[in-house]
Structure formats: structure tokens, C-alpha cells
Design a protein around this motif. Structure first.
Motif, mmCIF file in Angstrom:
data_model
loop_
_atom_site.group_PDB
_atom_site.id
_atom_site.type_symbol
_atom_site.label_atom_id
_atom_site.label_comp_id
_atom_site.label_asym_id
_atom_site.label_seq_id
_atom_site.Cartn_x
_atom_site.Cartn_y
_atom_site.Cartn_z
ATOM 1 N N ALA A 109 0.838 -1.206 0.000
ATOM 2 C CA ALA A 109 0.000 0.000 0.000
ATOM 3 C C ALA A 109 0.871 1.254 0.000
ATOM 4 O O ALA A 109 0.600 2.203 -0.719
ATOM 5 N N TYR A 110 1.930 1.230 0.775
ATOM 6 C CA TYR A 110 2.858 2.369 0.856
ATOM 7 C C TYR A 110 3.508 2.641 -0.498
ATOM 8 O O TYR A 110 3.551 3.783 -0.970
ATOM 9 N N GLU A 111 3.974 1.584 -1.147
ATOM 10 C CA GLU A 111 4.664 1.745 -2.439
ATOM 11 C C GLU A 111 3.724 2.205 -3.541
ATOM 12 O O GLU A 111 4.125 2.978 -4.415
ATOM 13 N N THR A 112 2.469 1.771 -3.521
ATOM 14 C CA THR A 112 1.541 2.159 -4.580
ATOM 15 C C THR A 112 0.955 3.552 -4.385
ATOM 16 O O THR A 112 0.296 4.070 -5.268
ATOM 17 N N THR A 113 1.205 4.152 -3.206
ATOM 18 C CA THR A 113 0.722 5.518 -3.000
ATOM 19 C C THR A 113 1.850 6.538 -3.092
ATOM 20 O O THR A 113 1.656 7.695 -2.750
ATOM 21 N N GLY A 114 3.010 6.107 -3.552
ATOM 22 C CA GLY A 114 4.083 7.061 -3.780
ATOM 23 C C GLY A 114 5.288 6.918 -2.899
ATOM 24 O O GLY A 114 6.237 7.676 -3.015
#
Length: 117
Positions: A109-114
């Protein structure tokens, strides 16, 4: 970037327990706030609370995941974690059945939000 944590089962006593649990972690202390959220028109209920955690780095995500995993493993509740960075957000649900996957779920989730990969 921050994470908003709410209880899917809406057990307010458990949210207070989670808040206290997160505050015990040296890495998260001072990054956690309890926030009152008003429901939108047409929603059932009144004001609910969420916890907001400031995630300055990927390391904070890993610490949050580990802390949530341990807290959830002893409970029968489900939490929703929404990681937000500006206009981008991703929500995951974690409970005792998938608590061991919390690190992977929150990292994705962290990686896909930037956040950095």
C-alpha cells in the motif's frame, strides 16, 4: 504520507487499546493522533474516531506493520488501514487471520501511494 487506522468492527474500546499500544513503540511515539471523523450525509451513526500515524519513511511502515501484527494476533477484531499521500490512497484490511501478512500488505500500500520501493 500518513496512515489512517479505523476499526471495521467499530469497537471503540479497542481503538483506545490500539492507540496506547502504538504509543509504547519508540519509533511511533509522537506520530500517532486520535482524530474524530464526522460521517457523511446518509451514513448511519454519529462521529467516529480514527488513528492517524505519520509515516516519514519506509522504516516507519515496517514498525507500524510489526506493531499492528502483534496487537491483532491477540484479538478478534479487524482494522482498516488507509495510507494516503496527497491525492493517492490505498486501503487494506488486516485481522488476526492475516496479521502475519501485515508487513507485506502495508508495504504494498505504501509503495503504490508514492512511497519509495
Amino acid at each position: 504520507m500518513h496512515a489512517s487506522i479505523s476499526l471495521v468492527d467499530d469497537k471503540s474500546d479497542q481503538l483506545a487499546s490500539l492507540y496506547a499500544w502504538l504509543q509504547r513503540d519508540d519509533e511511533l511515539r509522537g506520530r500517532v493522533r486520535s482524530v474524530a471523523v464526522e460521517l457523511k450525509s446518509g451514513d448511519m451513526g454519529g462521529v467516529t474516531e480514527t488513528l492517524t500515524v505519520a509515516l516519514g519513511s519506509g522504516g516507519a511502515v515496517a514498525v507500524l506493520a510489526g506493531t499492528l501484527s502483534v496487537w491483532l494476533s491477540a484479538r478478534r477484531t479487524r482494522i482498516s488501514v488507509e495510507i494516503t499521500d496527497g491525492d493517492s490512497s490505498r486501503r487494506v484490511e488486516i485481522d488476526s487471520a492475516n496479521a502475519n501478512a501485515a508487513a507485506r500488505l502495508l508495504r504494498e500500500a505504501y509503495e503504490t501511494t508514492g512511497g519509495p520501493s
